[in-house]
Design a protein around this motif. Structure first.
Motif, PDB file in Angstrom:
ATOM      1  N   GLY A   1       0.684  -0.956  -0.054  1.00 54.55           N
ATOM      2  CA  GLY A   1       0.161   0.050   0.086  1.00 54.55           C
ATOM      3  C   GLY A   1       0.628   1.234   0.143  1.00 54.55           C
ATOM      4  O   GLY A   1       0.419   2.278   0.480  1.00 54.55           O
ATOM      5  N   LEU A   2       2.105   1.321  -0.323  1.00 57.30           N
ATOM      6  CA  LEU A   2       2.829   2.309  -0.708  1.00 57.30           C
ATOM      7  C   LEU A   2       2.251   3.456  -1.387  1.00 57.30           C
ATOM      8  O   LEU A   2       2.455   4.667  -0.938  1.00 57.30           O
ATOM      9  CB  LEU A   2       4.322   1.949  -1.113  1.00 57.30           C
ATOM     10  CG  LEU A   2       5.472   1.791  -0.309  1.00 57.30           C
ATOM     11  CD1 LEU A   2       6.615   1.515  -1.066  1.00 57.30           C
ATOM     12  CD2 LEU A   2       5.621   3.111   0.965  1.00 57.30           C
ATOM     13  N   PRO A   3       1.663   3.327  -2.499  1.00 60.01           N
ATOM     14  CA  PRO A   3       0.908   4.511  -2.970  1.00 60.01           C
ATOM     15  C   PRO A   3      -0.137   5.309  -2.227  1.00 60.01           C
ATOM     16  O   PRO A   3       0.092   6.414  -2.350  1.00 60.01           O
ATOM     17  CB  PRO A   3       0.419   3.831  -4.324  1.00 60.01           C
ATOM     18  CG  PRO A   3       1.104   2.752  -4.423  1.00 60.01           C
ATOM     19  CD  PRO A   3       1.449   1.954  -3.161  1.00 60.01           C
ATOM     20  N   GLY A   4      -0.800   4.391  -1.298  1.00 64.88           N
ATOM     21  CA  GLY A   4      -1.786   5.431  -0.676  1.00 64.88           C
ATOM     22  C   GLY A   4      -0.954   6.180   0.555  1.00 64.88           C
ATOM     23  O   GLY A   4      -1.677   7.037   0.979  1.00 64.88           O
ATOM     24  N   ILE A   5       0.328   5.994   0.883  1.00 67.92           N
ATOM     25  CA  ILE A   5       0.978   6.515   1.907  1.00 67.92           C
ATOM     26  C   ILE A   5       1.753   7.649   1.238  1.00 67.92           C
ATOM     27  O   ILE A   5       1.858   8.627   1.679  1.00 67.92           O
ATOM     28  CB  ILE A   5       2.011   5.613   2.500  1.00 67.92           C
ATOM     29  CG1 ILE A   5       1.135   4.427   3.455  1.00 67.92           C
ATOM     30  CG2 ILE A   5       2.619   6.343   3.615  1.00 67.92           C
ATOM     31  CD1 ILE A   5       2.042   3.174   3.753  1.00 67.92           C
ATOM     32  N   VAL A   6       2.329   7.269   0.102  1.00 70.98           N
ATOM     33  CA  VAL A   6       3.339   8.555  -0.533  1.00 70.98           C
ATOM     34  C   VAL A   6       2.742   9.274  -1.427  1.00 70.98           C
ATOM     35  O   VAL A   6       3.026  10.545  -1.594  1.00 70.98           O
ATOM     36  CB  VAL A   6       4.496   7.772  -0.952  1.00 70.98           C
ATOM     37  CG1 VAL A   6       5.408   7.075   0.016  1.00 70.98           C
ATOM     38  CG2 VAL A   6       4.386   7.064  -2.230  1.00 70.98           C
ATOM     39  N   ALA A   7       1.533   8.915  -2.120  1.00 72.39           N
ATOM     40  CA  ALA A   7       1.169   9.923  -3.340  1.00 72.39           C
ATOM     41  C   ALA A   7      -0.444   9.218  -3.368  1.00 72.39           C
ATOM     42  O   ALA A   7      -1.217   8.898  -4.301  1.00 72.39           O
ATOM     43  CB  ALA A   7       1.888   9.644  -4.325  1.00 72.39           C
ATOM     44  N   PRO A   8      -1.299   9.633  -2.175  1.00 71.18           N
ATOM     45  CA  PRO A   8      -2.657   9.200  -2.164  1.00 71.18           C
ATOM     46  C   PRO A   8      -3.458   9.825  -3.349  1.00 71.18           C
ATOM     47  O   PRO A   8      -4.543   9.219  -3.602  1.00 71.18           O
ATOM     48  CB  PRO A   8      -3.156   9.514  -0.655  1.00 71.18           C
ATOM     49  CG  PRO A   8      -2.031  10.577  -0.134  1.00 71.18           C
ATOM     50  CD  PRO A   8      -0.779  10.336  -0.984  1.00 71.18           C
ATOM     51  N   LYS A   9      -3.226  10.979  -3.549  1.00 74.58           N
ATOM     52  CA  LYS A   9      -4.244  11.886  -4.370  1.00 74.58           C
ATOM     53  C   LYS A   9      -4.015  11.009  -6.047  1.00 74.58           C
ATOM     54  O   LYS A   9      -4.730  11.020  -6.588  1.00 74.58           O
ATOM     55  CB  LYS A   9      -3.417  13.267  -4.814  1.00 74.58           C
ATOM     56  CG  LYS A   9      -4.452  14.180  -5.643  1.00 74.58           C
ATOM     57  CD  LYS A   9      -3.948  15.697  -5.439  1.00 74.58           C
ATOM     58  CE  LYS A   9      -4.858  16.533  -6.227  1.00 74.58           C
ATOM     59  NZ  LYS A   9      -6.186  16.657  -5.787  1.00 74.58           N
ATOM     60  N   SER A  10      -2.335  10.692  -6.192  1.00 77.16           N
ATOM     61  CA  SER A  10      -2.229  10.446  -7.512  1.00 77.16           C
ATOM     62  C   SER A  10      -2.643   9.114  -7.583  1.00 77.16           C
ATOM     63  O   SER A  10      -3.527   8.679  -8.698  1.00 77.16           O
ATOM     64  CB  SER A  10      -0.792  10.477  -7.764  1.00 77.16           C
ATOM     65  OG  SER A  10      -0.241  11.547  -8.057  1.00 77.16           O
ATOM     66  N   ALA A  11      -2.556   8.198  -6.505  1.00 74.14           N
ATOM     67  CA  ALA A  11      -3.078   6.857  -6.517  1.00 74.14           C
ATOM     68  C   ALA A  11      -4.382   6.677  -6.486  1.00 74.14           C
ATOM     69  O   ALA A  11      -5.040   5.880  -7.043  1.00 74.14           O
ATOM     70  CB  ALA A  11      -2.151   5.969  -5.170  1.00 74.14           C
ATOM     71  N   GLY A  12      -5.184   7.709  -5.968  1.00 70.77           N
ATOM     72  CA  GLY A  12      -6.771   7.681  -5.943  1.00 70.77           C
ATOM     73  C   GLY A  12      -7.159   8.158  -7.218  1.00 70.77           C
ATOM     74  O   GLY A  12      -8.157   7.556  -7.662  1.00 70.77           O
ATOM     75  N   GLN A  13      -6.460   9.118  -8.105  1.00 71.15           N
ATOM     76  CA  GLN A  13      -7.079   9.460  -9.174  1.00 71.15           C
ATOM     77  C   GLN A  13      -6.687   8.147 -10.324  1.00 71.15           C
ATOM     78  O   GLN A  13      -7.622   7.991 -11.160  1.00 71.15           O
ATOM     79  CB  GLN A  13      -6.123  10.469  -9.814  1.00 71.15           C
ATOM     80  CG  GLN A  13      -6.519  11.708  -9.178  1.00 71.15           C
ATOM     81  CD  GLN A  13      -5.674  12.908  -9.435  1.00 71.15           C
ATOM     82  OE1 GLN A  13      -4.382  12.753  -9.985  1.00 71.15           O
ATOM     83  NE2 GLN A  13      -5.937  14.186  -9.250  1.00 71.15           N
TER      84      GLN A  13
END
Length: 300
Positions: free
Chosen positions: A266-278
């Motif tokens: 789940g690193l994307p949700g930690i380091v770049a939640p906006k980009s990962a969410g998009q």
């Protein structure tokens, strides 16, 4: 547009906020379960408790990336309410109701099987996994910098697995000047590693290959970094395990040996939640549009 589609968004972290934002822009009607502590609201989205939902009107259920745990509990960062996705609730939904999750587990698989509902795992899609590997790689670089006292340039790094994440990790660390070796089983993967200008090794030879490494990055969700493997690593080696929980590392033995081992799904949700969410939001909007066009939505 998703006008007339009734969607229940159940739990999740900051990535789900991008999903909510995108779907409300497309005029879907959203019920937000597990968001009662969320400060701001969204036009077209209503915060509710799970027992307030009329599930017989729900066309789609969106779960967080991890889905549920093995007891059906959904993680809710923005609420203290325990939310459980049960067979009883799912049976109330229309037969066309589709469940969207990042990944699945035995509980979720059994649940959709027993209720005859469709489950779509977003992270099984190549497009989602490849896009998501970008923030994963950036987060991995961050962790390696934080937890070592050497530069990435000139270091020796072993990457286990050449899947969609493994390939991106290996390529990026090599571009930063690391000496990268990649372990795989498939002969085509070993050939691809060679073509990429990296050093291939068969995963069965892992004990020998870790003797000179500074960092071990695992992407394979099975126990590969065993006590025997860890015992062959230099004492300063850092292990970063990117595989889904519980990872592929013997963390107990690593701690006993004094080797730092980090489980980092789940690193994307930690380091770049906006980009990962998009990334997730864009794919979900497409899939929900297909659900509506197929005549399965409540507006049909």
């Amino acid at each position: 547009m998703l006008t007339g589609l009734n969607v229940a968004v159940i739990g999740g972290d900051a990535r789900q906020l991008e999903v909510i934002r995108k779907l409300t822009e497309l005029d879907a009607k959203l019920l937000l379960i597990g968001f009662d502590q969320l400060d701001h609201g969204f036009t077209g989205a209503t915060k509710v408790k799970i027992d307030e939902v009329q599930f017989n009107e729900i066309d789609a259920i969106i779960l967080p990336i991890p889905g549920t745990n093995n007891e059906g509990v959904v993680d809710t960062v923005f609420s203290n309410e325990e939310v459980v996705l049960s067979e009883e609730l799912l049976e109330q939904t229309p037969s066309h109701c589709t469940i969207y999750s990042g990944i699945s587990n035995s509980y979720l698989d059994n649940l959709v099987s027993s209720t005859n509902r469709k489950l779509i795992q977003l992270f099984e899609r190549d497009d989602v996994a490849i896009y998501n590997s970008i923030p994963t790689v950036e987060g991995t670089i961050m962790m390696v910098i934080q937890h070592t006292d050497i530069t990435i340039h000139g270091s020796t790094i072993a990457v286990l697995g050449l899947g969609r994440v493994g390939m991106s990790v290996a390529r990026t660390f090599a571009s930063l000047g690391a000496k990268v070796k990649v372990g795989a089983r498939d002969t085509a993967d070993l050939a691809r590693i060679t073509e990429m200008g990296l050093t291939p090794f068969h995963i069965d030879d892992i004990q020998r290959e870790v003797k000179d490494i500074d960092v071990c990055i695992n992407t394979i969700p099975s126990l590969l970094v065993t006590a025997k493997v860890i015992s062959n690593m230099p004492a300063h080696t850092l292990i970063v395990d990117l595989a889904s929980k519980p990872g592929g590392t013997d963390f107990r033995y690593a701690e006993k040996r004094g080797i730092k081992a980090l489980l980092a799904p789940g690193l994307p949700g930690i380091v770049a939640p906006k980009s990962a969410g998009q990334i997730v939001a864009n794919v979900l909007s497409q899939l929900l549009g297909e659900l509506k066009i197929d005549g399965k939505g409540s507006s049909s």
